[in-house]
Scaffold this active site. Structure first.
Site, PDB file in Angstrom:
ATOM      1  N   TRP A   1     104.664 -45.174  -9.349  1.00 59.16           N
ATOM      2  CA  TRP A   1     104.363 -46.412  -8.774  1.00 59.16           C
ATOM      3  C   TRP A   1     105.558 -47.394  -8.970  1.00 59.16           C
ATOM      4  CZ3 TRP A   1     103.994 -51.424 -10.679  1.00 59.16           C
ATOM      5  CH2 TRP A   1     103.627 -52.339  -9.601  1.00 59.16           C
TER       6      TRP A   1
ATOM      7  N   TRP B   1     101.084 -55.122   2.489  1.00 61.72           N
ATOM      8  CA  TRP B   1     100.656 -56.179   1.535  1.00 61.72           C
ATOM      9  C   TRP B   1     100.152 -57.423   1.694  1.00 61.72           C
ATOM     10  CZ3 TRP B   1     105.306 -54.506  -2.302  1.00 61.72           C
ATOM     11  CH2 TRP B   1     105.023 -53.336  -2.989  1.00 61.72           C
TER      12      TRP B   1
ATOM     13  N   GLU C   1     100.076 -44.911  -4.184  1.00 58.70           N
ATOM     14  CA  GLU C   1      98.923 -45.104  -4.871  1.00 58.70           C
ATOM     15  C   GLU C   1      98.771 -46.673  -5.186  1.00 58.70           C
ATOM     16  OE1 GLU C   1      98.966 -42.311  -8.075  1.00 58.70           O
ATOM     17  OE2 GLU C   1      98.870 -40.700  -6.676  1.00 58.70           O
ATOM     18  N   ASP C   2      99.458 -47.445  -4.752  1.00 61.50           N
ATOM     19  CA  ASP C   2      99.193 -48.903  -4.931  1.00 61.50           C
ATOM     20  C   ASP C   2      98.074 -49.413  -4.332  1.00 61.50           C
ATOM     21  OD1 ASP C   2     100.868 -51.714  -5.440  1.00 61.50           O
ATOM     22  OD2 ASP C   2      99.853 -52.046  -3.517  1.00 61.50           O
ATOM     23  N   VAL C   3      97.177 -50.112  -5.161  1.00 61.27           N
ATOM     24  CA  VAL C   3      96.169 -50.722  -5.008  1.00 61.27           C
ATOM     25  C   VAL C   3      96.033 -51.722  -3.668  1.00 61.27           C
ATOM     26  CG1 VAL C   3      94.261 -52.240  -5.924  1.00 61.27           C
ATOM     27  CG2 VAL C   3      95.277 -50.436  -7.438  1.00 61.27           C
TER      28      VAL C   3
END
Length: 285
Positions: free
Chosen positions: A220, A281, A239-241
């Protein structure tokens, strides 16, 4: 420019620059010269740069470096038309690009700052990450004062390399994170790690491997730095939240999308994964 200003104003706890009345102020360091600049968007669609404090550049090359820093910060040399052409046909991105049209992938040109920000942001929410960064910068950084305000300069890796985790005791970060940051600083102070060396490695995969070998840098953080500092267009922190939650929100899912589902969705984003991630984002942050 409004979409970019909106991004820059997303946290009132930002300490590396200030946005007021649609003007951006920050200190730009070129060599040993530290200049406080003000950047404004003019009616004729140009960015106007004013030197308002600190050691003002006196040489042409210094001015050119400041311009280059701003161009890199706002990714101004990247033609976004192919991205918009792709995104306009993408079911996940087409509404997002309309909402944030004109947004550029705001970068972090300094490698040490980008790596530190990546480490600080690991496994915590964005608000707390901004708090940690402010504590770190205000404890170890220097500042230029103008109009009764402090404009901060990110701590140098040379300085941080001399510290121990005990020096971080009054900052609310884990001991592990302080060890990681000191370790990165030591690698840079020794010359083993530098932005130029990473760029010279060339291939995305090899640079990613080089970063992941560093203690405290996982996939990440590596992709975050590849995306925001080294400017690899295919960097993809899958895999970034924030990315996962944005996809879940846009698709109105009652669960988080799996990695395999995200990979399938991202097939059309080839060579634009970093921009697709940045726009997604903005859906939540």
């Amino acid at each position: 420019m409004n979409t970019n200003l909106g991004y820059l104003k997303r946290s009132t706890n930002e300490c590396m620059f200030e946005v007021e009345n649609d003007a951006i102020r920050r200190v730009i360091v070129i060599g040993k010269t530290r200049t406080l600049v003000q950047i404004e968007y003019s009616d004729n669609k140009q960015l106007n740069v004013h030197f308002i404090g600190g050691a003002q550049p006196t040489k042409t090359w210094q001015c050119a470096e400041i311009v280059n820093y701003i161009r890199e910060w706002f990714d101004l040399d990247n033609d976004l038309f192919p991205f918009y052409e792709m995104a306009n046909a993408d079911p996940l991105l087409k509404t997002t690009i309309k909402e944030f049209y004109g947004l550029r992938l705001i970068g972090i040109p300094d490698l040490f700052e980008a790596l530190c920000w990546g480490v600080l942001g690991q496994q915590i929410n964005l608000g707390f990450a901004y708090t940690l960064k402010r504590q770190f910068v205000e404890k170890f950084g220097e500042s230029i004062q103008s109009d009764d305000k402090n404009y901060w300069i990110f701590p140098s890796y040379e300085q941080i390399a001399q510290l121990t985790p005990n020096d971080f005791a009054d900052i609310k970060m884990t001991v592990k994170k302080s060890e990681y940051i000191i370790g990165i600083a030591k690698l840079m102070a020794s010359g083993e790690l530098s932005k130029q060396k990473l760029i010279e490695v060339g291939s995305f995969k090899e640079v990613e491997k080089s970063l992941i070998k560093i203690r405290g840098i996982g996939p990440w953080t590596a992709n975050y730095v590849l995306m925001r500092c080294l400017r690899f267009p295919n960097a993809f922190p899958i895999e970034d939240v924030g990315l996962i939650n944005a996809i879940k929100t846009l698709l109105k899912m009652d669960r988080k999308p799996t990695k395999e589902e995200i990979l399938a969705l991202s097939i059309p984003w080839d060579k634009w994964e970093s921009y697709a991630t940045f726009y997604l984002w903005r859906v939540l942050y």
